[in-house]
Design an enzyme around this catalytic site. Structure first.
Site, mmCIF file in Angstrom:
data_model
loop_
_atom_site.group_PDB
_atom_site.id
_atom_site.type_symbol
_atom_site.label_atom_id
_atom_site.label_comp_id
_atom_site.label_asym_id
_atom_site.label_seq_id
_atom_site.Cartn_x
_atom_site.Cartn_y
_atom_site.Cartn_z
ATOM 1 C CD GLU A 76 97.896 57.155 31.479
ATOM 2 O OE1 GLU A 76 97.137 56.177 31.662
ATOM 3 O OE2 GLU A 76 97.518 58.209 30.946
ATOM 4 C CB ALA A 95 92.129 52.563 33.842
ATOM 5 N N GLY A 101 97.140 53.018 32.387
ATOM 6 C CA GLY A 101 97.187 53.702 33.678
ATOM 7 C C GLY A 101 98.334 53.231 34.568
ATOM 8 C CD GLU A 131 96.150 54.284 27.660
ATOM 9 O OE1 GLU A 131 97.105 54.071 26.874
ATOM 10 O OE2 GLU A 131 96.313 54.534 28.866
HETATM 11 N N1 CO8 Z 1 91.317 45.966 33.504
HETATM 12 C C1 CO8 Z 1 90.552 44.981 34.029
HETATM 13 N N2 CO8 Z 1 90.951 43.692 34.138
HETATM 14 C C2 CO8 Z 1 92.167 43.392 33.674
HETATM 15 C C3 CO8 Z 1 93.022 44.359 33.116
HETATM 16 C C4 CO8 Z 1 92.555 45.715 33.042
HETATM 17 N N3 CO8 Z 1 93.314 46.745 32.563
HETATM 18 N N4 CO8 Z 1 94.171 43.762 32.721
HETATM 19 C C5 CO8 Z 1 94.038 42.448 33.051
HETATM 20 N N5 CO8 Z 1 92.837 42.223 33.623
HETATM 21 C C6 CO8 Z 1 92.298 40.953 34.123
HETATM 22 C C7 CO8 Z 1 91.888 40.039 32.969
HETATM 23 O O1 CO8 Z 1 90.601 40.390 32.508
HETATM 24 C C8 CO8 Z 1 91.940 38.686 33.634
HETATM 25 O O2 CO8 Z 1 90.785 38.500 34.414
HETATM 26 P P1 CO8 Z 1 90.033 37.066 34.422
HETATM 27 O O3 CO8 Z 1 91.074 36.093 34.940
HETATM 28 O O4 CO8 Z 1 88.891 37.293 35.361
HETATM 29 O O5 CO8 Z 1 89.672 36.790 33.006
HETATM 30 C C9 CO8 Z 1 93.120 38.816 34.601
HETATM 31 O O6 CO8 Z 1 93.326 40.231 34.793
HETATM 32 C C10 CO8 Z 1 94.401 38.238 34.029
HETATM 33 O O7 CO8 Z 1 94.610 38.831 32.769
HETATM 34 P P2 CO8 Z 1 94.924 37.968 31.457
HETATM 35 O O8 CO8 Z 1 94.281 36.626 31.550
HETATM 36 O O9 CO8 Z 1 94.582 38.823 30.267
HETATM 37 O O10 CO8 Z 1 96.508 37.803 31.607
HETATM 38 P P3 CO8 Z 1 97.544 37.550 30.424
HETATM 39 O O11 CO8 Z 1 98.830 37.176 31.100
HETATM 40 O O12 CO8 Z 1 97.005 36.636 29.399
HETATM 41 O O13 CO8 Z 1 97.722 38.997 29.729
HETATM 42 C C11 CO8 Z 1 98.017 41.373 29.733
HETATM 43 C C12 CO8 Z 1 98.279 40.045 30.453
HETATM 44 C C13 CO8 Z 1 98.778 41.396 28.404
HETATM 45 C C14 CO8 Z 1 98.489 42.501 30.618
HETATM 46 C C15 CO8 Z 1 96.497 41.496 29.432
HETATM 47 O O14 CO8 Z 1 95.786 41.241 30.640
HETATM 48 C C16 CO8 Z 1 96.086 42.857 28.951
HETATM 49 O O15 CO8 Z 1 96.303 43.175 27.787
HETATM 50 N N6 CO8 Z 1 95.456 43.679 29.839
HETATM 51 C C17 CO8 Z 1 94.945 44.963 29.463
HETATM 52 C C18 CO8 Z 1 96.072 45.959 29.343
HETATM 53 C C19 CO8 Z 1 95.549 47.302 28.893
HETATM 54 O O16 CO8 Z 1 95.014 47.458 27.818
HETATM 55 N N7 CO8 Z 1 95.708 48.321 29.747
HETATM 56 C C20 CO8 Z 1 95.265 49.657 29.474
HETATM 57 C C21 CO8 Z 1 93.866 49.825 29.945
HETATM 58 S S1 CO8 Z 1 93.196 51.372 29.468
HETATM 59 C C22 CO8 Z 1 93.872 52.457 30.548
HETATM 60 O O17 CO8 Z 1 94.668 52.144 31.389
HETATM 61 C C23 CO8 Z 1 93.402 53.843 30.408
HETATM 62 C C24 CO8 Z 1 93.968 54.752 31.481
HETATM 63 C C25 CO8 Z 1 93.364 56.107 31.371
HETATM 64 C C26 CO8 Z 1 91.896 56.091 31.726
HETATM 65 C C27 CO8 Z 1 91.393 57.466 31.786
HETATM 66 C C28 CO8 Z 1 89.928 57.524 32.036
HETATM 67 C C29 CO8 Z 1 89.450 58.938 32.054
#
Ligand code: CO8
Length: 267
Positions: free
Chosen positions: A121, A73, A118, A141
């Site tokens: 999921e 998400a 997500g 999460e």
């Molecule tokens: N949300 C928003 N932006 C994201 C996300 C995300 N989940 N993942 C990556 N991005 C963005 C980064 O911010 C970055 O943007 P920018 O270039 O503008 O800085 C761009 O995508 C590229 O990402 P990275 O530079 O971080 O790429 P890397 O190759 O270095 O890393 C990863 C890749 C390991 C995937 C890293 O991006 C990461 O850890 N992302 C987050 C993963 C995560 O934690 N996902 C779970 C999120 S929480 C969730 O999904 C909850 C679901 C349930 C919600 C229920 C609500 C009721």
């Protein structure tokens, strides 16, 4: 078909490929994308020509490589959520997620990179998951101070068992495609360049069967999963009865007895 900012819809015969495409955010799911998914899935379900839906992730903006299925998400949207807003966000997501699970078409997630939070999921809401060798699955999460809120605490345990689900959710450890295959989270692992062809081949095989029968089998498996076995088998008998009153049943069995190919058309 409606116009979308974050989705691409392509048709290949009886297969529809739905691509989540937010190239600057590793295809993270924000509210707009969830609303678009809901609209797209409603339209696809109504399409009698589509028998199988393949859900996948679009390429990254940096090098146009397939790096992420869905990286979760959208954290930049969730960061300021109040409790009621977060709850509403979860409920908004559950609509398209349940559509993937319950629509009459078979849904296949072609997981081509990160399937985190997500992303894992939404793959689990699909009927079948095929992963490329670069796929990574995880529920990070609790490391962000939240819990999986798009069905992860429920669907992961149902797919891989409670012990493994708890380990993944409590440790936030990601697993690679082969480990996901080993624990039953994915059906198949294939080289990246073969992912879409493999998903389409499986989709074509499924589409060549009685599509109405496949959709009734899907409903029987889904509905019975949480029932006690006696009620579940009774429910199956009712649905089995329904499939006996169809053109496809007469044609399928007739063709077998006449030693010719069946022409199955019900959907
Ligand atoms: N949300 C928003 N932006 C994201 C996300 C995300 N989940 N993942 C990556 N991005 C963005 C980064 O911010 C970055 O943007 P920018 O270039 O503008 O800085 C761009 O995508 C590229 O990402 P990275 O530079 O971080 O790429 P890397 O190759 O270095 O890393 C990863 C890749 C390991 C995937 C890293 O991006 C990461 O850890 N992302 C987050 C993963 C995560 O934690 N996902 C779970 C999120 S929480 C969730 O999904 C909850 C679901 C349930 C919600 C229920 C609500 C009721």
């Amino acid at each position: 078909m409606a116009e979308f900012n974050n989705l691409k819809v392509e048709h290949d015969g009886e297969i529809c490929v739905l691509t989540i495409s937010r190239p600057g955010a590793l295809n993270a799911l924000n509210s707009e994308t969830l609303a678009e998914l809901d609209t797209a899935l409603t339209e696809i379900e109504a399409d009698d020509n589509t028998k199988v839906l393949i859900l996948t992730g679009g390429p990254d903006k940096k090098d146009n490589a397939f790096k992420s299925f869905v990286a979760g998400a959208d954290i930049s949207e969730m960061v300021n959520f109040t409790a009621p807003e977060a709850r509403a966000f979860g409920i908004r997501a559950s609509k398209p997620f349940f559509k993937l699970q319950e629509m009459r078409q078979v849904t296949i997630a072609a997981v081509n990179g990160f399937a985190l939070g997500g992303g894992c999921e939404i793959a689990m809401a699909c009927d079948i998951r095929i992963a490329s060798e670069n796929a990574t699955f995880g529920q990070p999460e609790t490391g962000l101070g939240i819990i999986p809120g798009f069905g992860g605490t429920q669907r992961l345990a149902r797919l891989v068992g409670m012990g493994r689900a708890k380990e993944m959710i409590f440790t936030c450890d990601s697993i690679d495609a082969n480990e996901a295959y080993r624990i039953g989270l994915v059906n198949k692992v294939v080289p990246c360049e073969e992912l879409m062809n493999t998903a389409k081949e499986m989709g074509k095989k499924i589409a060549s069967k009685g599509s109405y029968a496949v959709s009734v089998a899907k409903a029987a498996i889904n509905n019975g999963y949480d029932m006690d076995i006696h009620n579940a088998v009774e429910m199956e008998a009712n649905l089995f009865g329904v499939t006996n009153d169809t053109h496809d049943k007469k044609e399928g069995m007739g063709a077998f007895l006449e030693r010719r190919a069946a022409e199955l058309t019900d959907f």
